[in-house]
Design a protein around this motif. Structure first.
Motif, PDB file in Angstrom:
ATOM      1  N   GLY A 128       0.808  -1.214   0.000  1.00 29.60           N
ATOM      2  CA  GLY A 128       0.000   0.000   0.000  1.00 29.60           C
ATOM      3  C   GLY A 128       0.840   1.261   0.000  1.00 29.60           C
ATOM      4  O   GLY A 128       0.572   2.204  -0.756  1.00 29.60           O
ATOM      5  N   ALA A 129       1.864   1.303   0.852  1.00 32.22           N
ATOM      6  CA  ALA A 129       2.739   2.477   0.893  1.00 32.22           C
ATOM      7  C   ALA A 129       3.466   2.667  -0.433  1.00 32.22           C
ATOM      8  O   ALA A 129       3.639   3.796  -0.916  1.00 32.22           O
ATOM      9  N   GLY A 130       3.889   1.567  -1.046  1.00 32.74           N
ATOM     10  CA  GLY A 130       4.577   1.678  -2.333  1.00 32.74           C
ATOM     11  C   GLY A 130       3.685   2.216  -3.440  1.00 32.74           C
ATOM     12  O   GLY A 130       4.118   3.025  -4.267  1.00 32.74           O
ATOM     13  N   LEU A 131       2.436   1.779  -3.474  1.00 30.84           N
ATOM     14  CA  LEU A 131       1.504   2.272  -4.494  1.00 30.84           C
ATOM     15  C   LEU A 131       1.256   3.770  -4.349  1.00 30.84           C
ATOM     16  O   LEU A 131       1.258   4.517  -5.331  1.00 30.84           O
ATOM     17  N   ARG A 132       1.046   4.226  -3.096  1.00 36.99           N
ATOM     18  CA  ARG A 132       0.793   5.651  -2.883  1.00 36.99           C
ATOM     19  C   ARG A 132       2.025   6.475  -3.247  1.00 36.99           C
ATOM     20  O   ARG A 132       1.910   7.547  -3.859  1.00 36.99           O
ATOM     21  N   GLY A 133       3.210   6.009  -2.879  1.00 36.33           N
ATOM     22  CA  GLY A 133       4.428   6.734  -3.200  1.00 36.33           C
ATOM     23  C   GLY A 133       4.676   6.831  -4.687  1.00 36.33           C
ATOM     24  O   GLY A 133       5.002   7.903  -5.210  1.00 36.33           O
ATOM     25  N   GLY A 134       4.505   5.727  -5.403  1.00 39.28           N
ATOM     26  CA  GLY A 134       4.721   5.748  -6.847  1.00 39.28           C
ATOM     27  C   GLY A 134       3.747   6.655  -7.570  1.00 39.28           C
ATOM     28  O   GLY A 134       4.123   7.395  -8.491  1.00 39.28           O
ATOM     29  N   ALA A 135       2.483   6.638  -7.168  1.00 37.51           N
ATOM     30  CA  ALA A 135       1.481   7.494  -7.802  1.00 37.51           C
ATOM     31  C   ALA A 135       1.774   8.965  -7.551  1.00 37.51           C
ATOM     32  O   ALA A 135       1.541   9.820  -8.421  1.00 37.51           O
ATOM     33  N   SER A 136       2.296   9.299  -6.371  1.00 37.14           N
ATOM     34  CA  SER A 136       2.613  10.690  -6.065  1.00 37.14           C
ATOM     35  C   SER A 136       3.728  11.206  -6.967  1.00 37.14           C
ATOM     36  O   SER A 136       3.651  12.326  -7.487  1.00 37.14           O
ATOM     37  N   PHE A 137       4.751  10.415  -7.172  1.00 36.24           N
ATOM     38  CA  PHE A 137       5.826  10.835  -8.071  1.00 36.24           C
ATOM     39  C   PHE A 137       5.345  10.949  -9.517  1.00 36.24           C
ATOM     40  O   PHE A 137       5.844  11.747 -10.301  1.00 36.24           O
ATOM     41  N   GLY A 138       4.343  10.147  -9.875  1.00 35.99           N
ATOM     42  CA  GLY A 138       3.822  10.198 -11.230  1.00 35.99           C
ATOM     43  C   GLY A 138       3.186  11.523 -11.596  1.00 35.99           C
ATOM     44  O   GLY A 138       3.098  11.878 -12.782  1.00 35.99           O
ATOM     45  N   VAL A 139       2.747  12.302 -10.592  1.00 38.02           N
ATOM     46  CA  VAL A 139       2.122  13.600 -10.857  1.00 38.02           C
ATOM     47  C   VAL A 139       3.088  14.543 -11.560  1.00 38.02           C
ATOM     48  O   VAL A 139       2.668  15.439 -12.315  1.00 38.02           O
ATOM     49  N   PHE A 167      -6.548  12.176 -12.309  1.00 40.00           N
ATOM     50  CA  PHE A 167      -7.641  11.366 -11.769  1.00 40.00           C
ATOM     51  C   PHE A 167      -7.211   9.901 -11.663  1.00 40.00           C
ATOM     52  O   PHE A 167      -7.412   9.252 -10.626  1.00 40.00           O
ATOM     53  N   VAL A 168      -6.610   9.373 -12.719  1.00 37.53           N
ATOM     54  CA  VAL A 168      -6.184   7.970 -12.732  1.00 37.53           C
ATOM     55  C   VAL A 168      -5.088   7.721 -11.695  1.00 37.53           C
ATOM     56  O   VAL A 168      -5.121   6.731 -10.955  1.00 37.53           O
ATOM     57  N   LEU A 169      -4.108   8.621 -11.633  1.00 41.88           N
ATOM     58  CA  LEU A 169      -3.027   8.454 -10.666  1.00 41.88           C
ATOM     59  C   LEU A 169      -3.547   8.469  -9.231  1.00 41.88           C
ATOM     60  O   LEU A 169      -3.101   7.684  -8.386  1.00 41.88           O
ATOM     61  N   GLU A 170      -4.507   9.345  -8.955  1.00 46.69           N
ATOM     62  CA  GLU A 170      -5.052   9.413  -7.609  1.00 46.69           C
ATOM     63  C   GLU A 170      -5.843   8.150  -7.263  1.00 46.69           C
ATOM     64  O   GLU A 170      -5.834   7.707  -6.107  1.00 46.69           O
ATOM     65  N   LEU A 171      -6.499   7.558  -8.244  1.00 49.52           N
ATOM     66  CA  LEU A 171      -7.189   6.289  -7.988  1.00 49.52           C
ATOM     67  C   LEU A 171      -6.190   5.189  -7.634  1.00 49.52           C
ATOM     68  O   LEU A 171      -6.418   4.403  -6.706  1.00 49.52           O
ATOM     69  N   ILE A 172      -5.079   5.136  -8.360  1.00 44.76           N
ATOM     70  CA  ILE A 172      -4.049   4.134  -8.071  1.00 44.76           C
ATOM     71  C   ILE A 172      -3.464   4.361  -6.685  1.00 44.76           C
ATOM     72  O   ILE A 172      -3.339   3.443  -5.869  1.00 44.76           O
ATOM     73  N   GLY A 215       5.384  11.473  -1.929  1.00 38.81           N
ATOM     74  CA  GLY A 215       6.032  10.281  -2.456  1.00 38.81           C
ATOM     75  C   GLY A 215       7.197   9.819  -1.591  1.00 38.81           C
ATOM     76  O   GLY A 215       7.330   8.624  -1.282  1.00 38.81           O
ATOM     77  N   VAL A 216       8.039  10.747  -1.180  1.00 39.92           N
ATOM     78  CA  VAL A 216       9.181  10.406  -0.331  1.00 39.92           C
ATOM     79  C   VAL A 216       8.704   9.826   1.000  1.00 39.92           C
ATOM     80  O   VAL A 216       9.246   8.829   1.498  1.00 39.92           O
ATOM     81  N   SER A 217       7.678  10.442   1.579  1.00 38.19           N
ATOM     82  CA  SER A 217       7.180   9.966   2.879  1.00 38.19           C
ATOM     83  C   SER A 217       6.681   8.526   2.786  1.00 38.19           C
ATOM     84  O   SER A 217       6.900   7.728   3.704  1.00 38.19           O
ATOM     85  N   LYS A 218       6.017   8.188   1.699  1.00 37.47           N
ATOM     86  CA  LYS A 218       5.448   6.843   1.592  1.00 37.47           C
ATOM     87  C   LYS A 218       6.531   5.784   1.393  1.00 37.47           C
ATOM     88  O   LYS A 218       6.418   4.661   1.892  1.00 37.47           O
ATOM     89  N   PHE A 219       7.589   6.115   0.678  1.00 33.32           N
ATOM     90  CA  PHE A 219       8.678   5.153   0.527  1.00 33.32           C
ATOM     91  C   PHE A 219       9.431   4.953   1.844  1.00 33.32           C
ATOM     92  O   PHE A 219       9.925   3.859   2.126  1.00 33.32           O
TER      93      PHE A 219
END
Length: 418
Positions: A87-98, A108-113, A177-181
């Motif tokens: 879960g933490a990895g998914l949130r971190g990766g999506a944040s960097f994707g912004v 919208f898609v990134l926030e869903l992921i 993103g950094v916080s989640k990793f």
């Protein structure tokens, strides 16, 4: 992964074994606090529509309606730790994707992921607290969890506001993103597995998922819990994250740094009130905090409906911060009290779907009202719903303080009993 906390419930909650766990809440809260400011403002920049901003929050809540119960079910089968890491990895990766998108649809898609990851981590973290606490110290354990996260959320909005003004809104998501990793690393290497072994409950006493949960889900206790949970989600998602940043900017003429500061003020008040409220919850009961907290939140919504400058916004957010401390921790302790020992993940995952429902429907309804009738009317509508939920909890909610988890579930499932 294989290291397991075998001590009895509550014995390790306030020891050194609990320190890495509370550290993850602190770090998670810092990143999420920054994104609280960035998400709504960045979505507004991309769409220029209040309704589309609240649609993101609604979609995020809707996705958790399905992902949270599934996470809870899997947490009982494969353990808490693997799901928290993923879960933490998914949130971190999506944040960097912004950093690499420039359209509302992509955001919208990134926030869903990312939100799928949030649901996984939040659900398992709730279960871990329930694993490591007892009804007698649960209010304080939940308060420590919430205080740790809130301390991070004090830093996050101010940091996010500074970064947004200096480098732009997309850079705010880097903090998250950094916080989640970091959370992923700590969970992987420093936190043990807390899932109870099957030997803790005799084989003759083990029943099916349906037999354990259905009586509780059909009880008055769960009805009161569901309404209170939706109300608590409404306070955090609709009022703080979805509505206040835009209402503050559009109606009150606040700039990003002022909005971040006011969110931080609410966080300070919540932090200061959280642990005293946890003591109150353990000594006097869950309802002694829940009912007044909902009414105070309704009062804060009325104040925010009249927001026309910094002073009124400051008053409204300060009162709201106290209400968040009273409702959030008490609702969590109430849910943990009702959860059966060996079906705790499944029960709390199901309960989290009510949080998600409130996070989905609340912002969407409030956003629709704000789009056509203004933010003042939307805040008043929220206040009315909060009063209704307070009355429902006062009338139908049983007191679960100092019961054993099994007794709490049995009593709640018996018709006509409190």
């Amino acid at each position: 992964m294989r290291r397991s906390i075998q001590a009895g419930p509550g014995s390790s909650m306030f020891s050194r074994q609990g320190l890495p766990l509370f550290a993850t809440y602190l770090i998670w809260g810092t990143g999420s606090g920054a994104q609280t400011l960035g998400r709504s403002l960045f979505a507004f920049e991309l769409s220029n529509s209040i309704f589309l901003v609240t649609l993101i929050f609604a979609a995020l809540g809707a996705s958790r309606i399905f992902s949270a119960p599934l996470t809870g079910f899997l947490a009982d089968r494969v353990g808490r730790k693997p799901l928290a890491v993923i879960g933490a990895g998914l949130r971190g990766g999506a944040s960097f994707g912004v950093l690499y998108i420039d359209s509302y649809a992509a955001f919208f898609v990134l926030e869903l992921i990312g939100n799928t990851g949030v649901a996984m981590w939040q659900t398992t973290s709730q279960v871990v607290i329930a694993d490591m606490s007892t009804p007698e110290n649960r209010g304080r354990a939940v308060a420590m969890r919430n205080s740790s996260m809130r301390l991070g959320q004090l830093i996050g909005p101010v940091l996010g506001g500074f970064i947004a003004v200096t480098w732009g809104l997309p850079q705010v998501f880097v903090v998250n993103g950094v916080s989640k990793f970091l959370v992923m690393f700590i969970t992987l290497y420093l936190i043990g597995e807390t899932r109870p072994t099957r030997e803790r409950r005799p084989a003759a006493e083990r029943t099916s998922l349906r037999a354990d949960l259905l009586p509780i889900v059909l009880s008055r206790a769960f009805l009161a819990l569901g309404l209170t949970t939706i109300a608590a989600a409404l306070i955090g998602q609709s009022m703080v994250q979805a509505m206040f940043p835009i209402a503050g900017k559009v109606d009150a003429g606040l700039i990003e740094s002022e909005i971040g500061l006011l969110i931080t003020v609410a966080g300070i008040v919540t932090l200061l009130c959280s642990f005293p409220n946890g003591v109150l919850v353990d000594r006097l009961g869950r309802k002694m905090s829940l009912v007044p907290g909902l009414l105070i939140a309704a009062g804060a919504a009325v104040v925010l409906s009249m927001m026309d400058g910094f002073s009124i916004a400051l008053l409204g957010m300060a009162v709201l911060g106290m209400a968040i401390a009273m409702t959030m921790g008490s609702t969590q302790a109430f849910a943990m009290d009702l959860a059966p020992d060996d079906k705790r993940g499944a029960f709390l995952g199901l309960w989290a779907s009510f949080q998600s429902f409130g996070s989905a429907v609340g912002p969407l309804a409030a956003g629709a009202i704000a789009e056509f009738w203004g933010f003042g009317t939307a805040f008043i509508a929220v206040a009315g719903f909060l009063v209704f939920c307070a009355l429902a909890m006062a009338m139908f909610g049983p007191e679960t303080r100092a019961r054993s988890r099994r007794d709490a579930g049995t009593s709640a499932g018996t018709p006509g009993r409190e």
